[in-house]
Write a protein that holds these residues in place. Sequence first.
Motif, PDB file in Angstrom:
ATOM      1  N   VAL A  93       2.448   2.008  -1.605  1.00 25.67           N
ATOM      2  CA  VAL A  93       3.209   2.840  -2.263  1.00 25.67           C
ATOM      3  C   VAL A  93       3.672   4.130  -1.139  1.00 25.67           C
ATOM      4  O   VAL A  93       2.872   4.818  -0.649  1.00 25.67           O
ATOM      5  CB  VAL A  93       2.998   3.596  -2.999  1.00 25.67           C
ATOM      6  CG1 VAL A  93       4.030   4.419  -3.989  1.00 25.67           C
ATOM      7  CG2 VAL A  93       2.155   2.951  -4.627  1.00 25.67           C
ATOM      8  N   ILE A  94       5.252   3.378  -0.811  1.00 25.64           N
ATOM      9  CA  ILE A  94       5.229   4.046   0.311  1.00 25.64           C
ATOM     10  C   ILE A  94       6.973   5.101  -0.165  1.00 25.64           C
ATOM     11  O   ILE A  94       7.358   5.356  -1.458  1.00 25.64           O
ATOM     12  CB  ILE A  94       6.423   3.876   1.747  1.00 25.64           C
ATOM     13  CG1 ILE A  94       5.166   2.453   2.153  1.00 25.64           C
ATOM     14  CG2 ILE A  94       7.040   4.107   2.201  1.00 25.64           C
ATOM     15  CD1 ILE A  94       5.759   1.627   3.315  1.00 25.64           C
ATOM     16  N   ILE A  95       6.372   6.470   0.134  1.00 23.68           N
ATOM     17  CA  ILE A  95       7.548   7.729  -0.419  1.00 23.68           C
ATOM     18  C   ILE A  95       8.714   8.433   1.176  1.00 23.68           C
ATOM     19  O   ILE A  95       7.595   8.623   1.609  1.00 23.68           O
ATOM     20  CB  ILE A  95       6.825   8.619  -1.299  1.00 23.68           C
ATOM     21  CG1 ILE A  95       5.177   8.198  -2.242  1.00 23.68           C
ATOM     22  CG2 ILE A  95       7.466   9.306  -1.440  1.00 23.68           C
ATOM     23  CD1 ILE A  95       4.537   9.007  -2.891  1.00 23.68           C
ATOM     24  N   ARG A  96       9.972   8.021   0.017  1.00 24.52           N
ATOM     25  CA  ARG A  96      10.591   8.706   1.499  1.00 24.52           C
ATOM     26  C   ARG A  96      11.090   9.940   1.157  1.00 24.52           C
ATOM     27  O   ARG A  96      12.091   9.747  -0.265  1.00 24.52           O
ATOM     28  CB  ARG A  96      11.090   7.563   2.343  1.00 24.52           C
ATOM     29  CG  ARG A  96      12.215   7.981   3.121  1.00 24.52           C
ATOM     30  CD  ARG A  96      12.819   7.041   4.227  1.00 24.52           C
ATOM     31  NE  ARG A  96      11.974   6.684   4.891  1.00 24.52           N
ATOM     32  CZ  ARG A  96      12.491   4.899   5.682  1.00 24.52           C
ATOM     33  NH1 ARG A  96      13.480   4.320   4.955  1.00 24.52           N
ATOM     34  NH2 ARG A  96      11.272   4.254   6.271  1.00 24.52           N
ATOM     35  N   GLY A 146      -4.514   0.820 -10.097  1.00 25.03           N
ATOM     36  CA  GLY A 146      -3.250   1.861  -9.639  1.00 25.03           C
ATOM     37  C   GLY A 146      -3.975   3.480  -9.976  1.00 25.03           C
ATOM     38  O   GLY A 146      -3.225   4.223  -9.814  1.00 25.03           O
ATOM     39  N   GLU A 147      -5.387   3.069  -9.788  1.00 21.80           N
ATOM     40  CA  GLU A 147      -6.046   4.663  -9.298  1.00 21.80           C
ATOM     41  C   GLU A 147      -5.686   5.109  -7.838  1.00 21.80           C
ATOM     42  O   GLU A 147      -5.948   4.225  -7.262  1.00 21.80           O
ATOM     43  CB  GLU A 147      -7.212   4.765  -9.495  1.00 21.80           C
ATOM     44  CG  GLU A 147      -7.791   4.519 -11.144  1.00 21.80           C
ATOM     45  CD  GLU A 147      -7.633   2.535 -11.490  1.00 21.80           C
ATOM     46  OE1 GLU A 147      -8.094   2.185 -10.965  1.00 21.80           O
ATOM     47  OE2 GLU A 147      -8.280   2.560 -12.742  1.00 21.80           O
ATOM     48  N   GLN A 159      -9.242  16.441  -6.767  1.00 19.14           N
ATOM     49  CA  GLN A 159      -8.961  16.289  -7.819  1.00 19.14           C
ATOM     50  C   GLN A 159      -7.854  14.715  -8.545  1.00 19.14           C
ATOM     51  O   GLN A 159      -8.468  14.588  -9.565  1.00 19.14           O
ATOM     52  CB  GLN A 159      -7.992  17.307  -8.976  1.00 19.14           C
ATOM     53  CG  GLN A 159      -8.950  18.818  -8.251  1.00 19.14           C
ATOM     54  CD  GLN A 159      -8.498  19.710  -7.542  1.00 19.14           C
ATOM     55  OE1 GLN A 159      -8.725  18.684  -6.343  1.00 19.14           O
ATOM     56  NE2 GLN A 159      -8.192  21.182  -7.051  1.00 19.14           N
ATOM     57  N   ASP A 160      -7.315  14.947  -7.332  1.00 21.69           N
ATOM     58  CA  ASP A 160      -6.340  13.782  -7.894  1.00 21.69           C
ATOM     59  C   ASP A 160      -7.407  12.285  -7.874  1.00 21.69           C
ATOM     60  O   ASP A 160      -6.458  11.097  -8.020  1.00 21.69           O
ATOM     61  CB  ASP A 160      -5.156  13.939  -7.201  1.00 21.69           C
ATOM     62  CG  ASP A 160      -4.455  15.399  -7.868  1.00 21.69           C
ATOM     63  OD1 ASP A 160      -4.947  15.738  -9.100  1.00 21.69           O
ATOM     64  OD2 ASP A 160      -3.574  15.360  -7.164  1.00 21.69           O
ATOM     65  N   VAL A 161      -7.852  11.946  -6.278  1.00 25.33           N
ATOM     66  CA  VAL A 161      -8.374  11.182  -6.778  1.00 25.33           C
ATOM     67  C   VAL A 161      -8.758   9.980  -7.687  1.00 25.33           C
ATOM     68  O   VAL A 161      -9.621  10.901  -8.427  1.00 25.33           O
ATOM     69  CB  VAL A 161      -9.435  11.107  -5.101  1.00 25.33           C
ATOM     70  CG1 VAL A 161     -10.595   9.628  -5.313  1.00 25.33           C
ATOM     71  CG2 VAL A 161      -9.065  11.529  -4.372  1.00 25.33           C
ATOM     72  N   GLY A 162      -8.380   8.665  -7.528  1.00 29.30           N
ATOM     73  CA  GLY A 162      -8.854   8.432  -8.966  1.00 29.30           C
ATOM     74  C   GLY A 162      -7.940   8.484 -10.254  1.00 29.30           C
ATOM     75  O   GLY A 162      -8.236   7.621 -11.083  1.00 29.30           O
ATOM     76  N   LEU A 163      -7.463   9.079 -10.181  1.00 23.55           N
ATOM     77  CA  LEU A 163      -5.978   9.577 -11.124  1.00 23.55           C
ATOM     78  C   LEU A 163      -5.159   8.221 -10.806  1.00 23.55           C
ATOM     79  O   LEU A 163      -4.478   7.665  -9.610  1.00 23.55           O
ATOM     80  CB  LEU A 163      -5.279  10.142 -11.110  1.00 23.55           C
ATOM     81  CG  LEU A 163      -6.025  11.067 -11.159  1.00 23.55           C
ATOM     82  CD1 LEU A 163      -4.973  13.193 -12.054  1.00 23.55           C
ATOM     83  CD2 LEU A 163      -6.758  11.425 -12.938  1.00 23.55           C
ATOM     84  N   ARG A 164      -4.485   7.813 -11.919  1.00 22.83           N
ATOM     85  CA  ARG A 164      -3.155   6.958 -12.138  1.00 22.83           C
ATOM     86  C   ARG A 164      -2.319   7.293 -11.366  1.00 22.83           C
ATOM     87  O   ARG A 164      -1.967   8.810 -12.024  1.00 22.83           O
ATOM     88  CB  ARG A 164      -3.090   6.065 -13.180  1.00 22.83           C
ATOM     89  CG  ARG A 164      -4.374   4.827 -13.910  1.00 22.83           C
ATOM     90  CD  ARG A 164      -4.196   4.743 -15.258  1.00 22.83           C
ATOM     91  NE  ARG A 164      -3.194   3.932 -15.237  1.00 22.83           N
ATOM     92  CZ  ARG A 164      -3.258   2.663 -14.733  1.00 22.83           C
ATOM     93  NH1 ARG A 164      -3.849   2.231 -14.498  1.00 22.83           N
ATOM     94  NH2 ARG A 164      -1.815   1.142 -15.149  1.00 22.83           N
ATOM     95  N   LEU A 165      -1.509   6.564 -10.352  1.00 27.96           N
ATOM     96  CA  LEU A 165      -0.247   7.200  -9.704  1.00 27.96           C
ATOM     97  C   LEU A 165       1.101   7.765 -11.496  1.00 27.96           C
ATOM     98  O   LEU A 165       1.708   8.334 -11.202  1.00 27.96           O
ATOM     99  CB  LEU A 165       0.045   6.757  -8.516  1.00 27.96           C
ATOM    100  CG  LEU A 165       1.709   7.241  -8.090  1.00 27.96           C
ATOM    101  CD1 LEU A 165       1.157   8.625  -7.237  1.00 27.96           C
ATOM    102  CD2 LEU A 165       1.994   5.987  -6.834  1.00 27.96           C
TER     103      LEU A 165
END
Length: 448
Positions: free
Chosen positions: A189-192, A116-117, A135-141
């Motif tokens: 994950v598709i975000i609309r 989930g990263e 910064q956000d690469v590797g963080l869990r969504l």
Amino acid sequence: MPYNWTNELWRILASLVLALLIGWMVGQITLALLLVITVWFASYFIRLVRLDRWLRFDRKQEPPHSTGLWGETFTGIYRLQQRARKRNKRLIKTLNRFRETTAALPDGVVLLREEGEIEWWNAEATRLLQLKYPQDVGLRLANLLRHPAMAAFWQDDAQDEPITINSPYNDAIRISLRRVEYGNNQTLVIIRDVTLIEQLQQMRRDFVANISHELRTPLTVLSGYLESLVEDETVDQQLHHTLEVMQQQTRRMQQLTEDLMLLSRFEHSREPGEKVVVNVPQMLSRLKEQARILGGEREHTILLEADPTLYLWGEPRELDSIFTNLVVNAVNYTPGSGAIRIRWHEDDTGAHFEVNDTGIGIAPRHIPRLTERFYRVDVDRSRHSGGSGLGLAIVKHAMQRNRGSLRIDSEVGQGSTFICDFPPELVRHPDEQGRGTRDEGRGGKTAS
């Protein structure tokens, strides 16, 4: 032509034979063999050194010149490198095209690793989620989107069910998220951005609610005058018939207005009204008699199988609307002398209300759209039967408000079956202690 390794073996054997011959001629066989072996080892070591330097420093240049098996080895490695470079270039081009394509999408796209990263995202995801690189690469969504609905979003059985939440950085923006599993346990994950869509839907709901409310009063006045004229015995017979038709159509418009207002109320409020323990068997018994009267001369065979000890915790008017709409539909779309079976039963999955008829049936392509407002399979037949196209839409919203679901099974010419499933936590029995019951026949409340 590829160099055969047996040629290299023959060269070694020839060198040894020559060393033995020279050593025998000079009387130093051992020394001659040692000298030849030393020369061969030195030659091999020099070639290894050249290979090592080429692989480490000059791989993009032509391979070192050599003969025999070593020459074939250098050439083979060089060809493998060339093919690998071409393959890498193709992969890079494919990856760049993929990134360009996803960057141009109007929807946000976030690639997640197995745990989930976050691995990668496009520009639209940056706008909607305010993601920052690197910064956000590797963080869990899941840690960035903290919302009660996200818990159900990550469940395996919720993959095809999108959720709608506020953007974590702007409450004025509504976003819809959908999961797509792919590859080796990876997730897309598709975000609309659905802000405008929801605003338009809200405007539509407000418009329908306002129009329905404004029509209610003039229709009531019109209906009252028509009723007085119909009951007036001095009215001409031909005019009397015209007034009866006008009264019938006015009632139809009033019913349509009431349905629109009810549906609008369901859409505006997701929570049902005051809940009590509803005596469903008694409600269905009364509904059966109403269905028999509605069928009139068609003389339907109406069967009711209801567990007399099975009650339900819910909002009485909404439950009555659910049951009534399904039974009325069965009566309207079942030919004369047909059969309608009503069941109310319980199993391990909860309580179930089932209406089965021997009517005209519904083609499979229509079933997914039956709960859309104003959707009709056969417009002419619906108008003839007085249907408004709102009944099943009301049933769907009422079921959602009461934490239930609607199932539809139908086949053309074989009839239809509509099943309402209620979860076990809503089931009540009259012998339970501390539960209130409601007598729907009298409209009062009693305590069991």
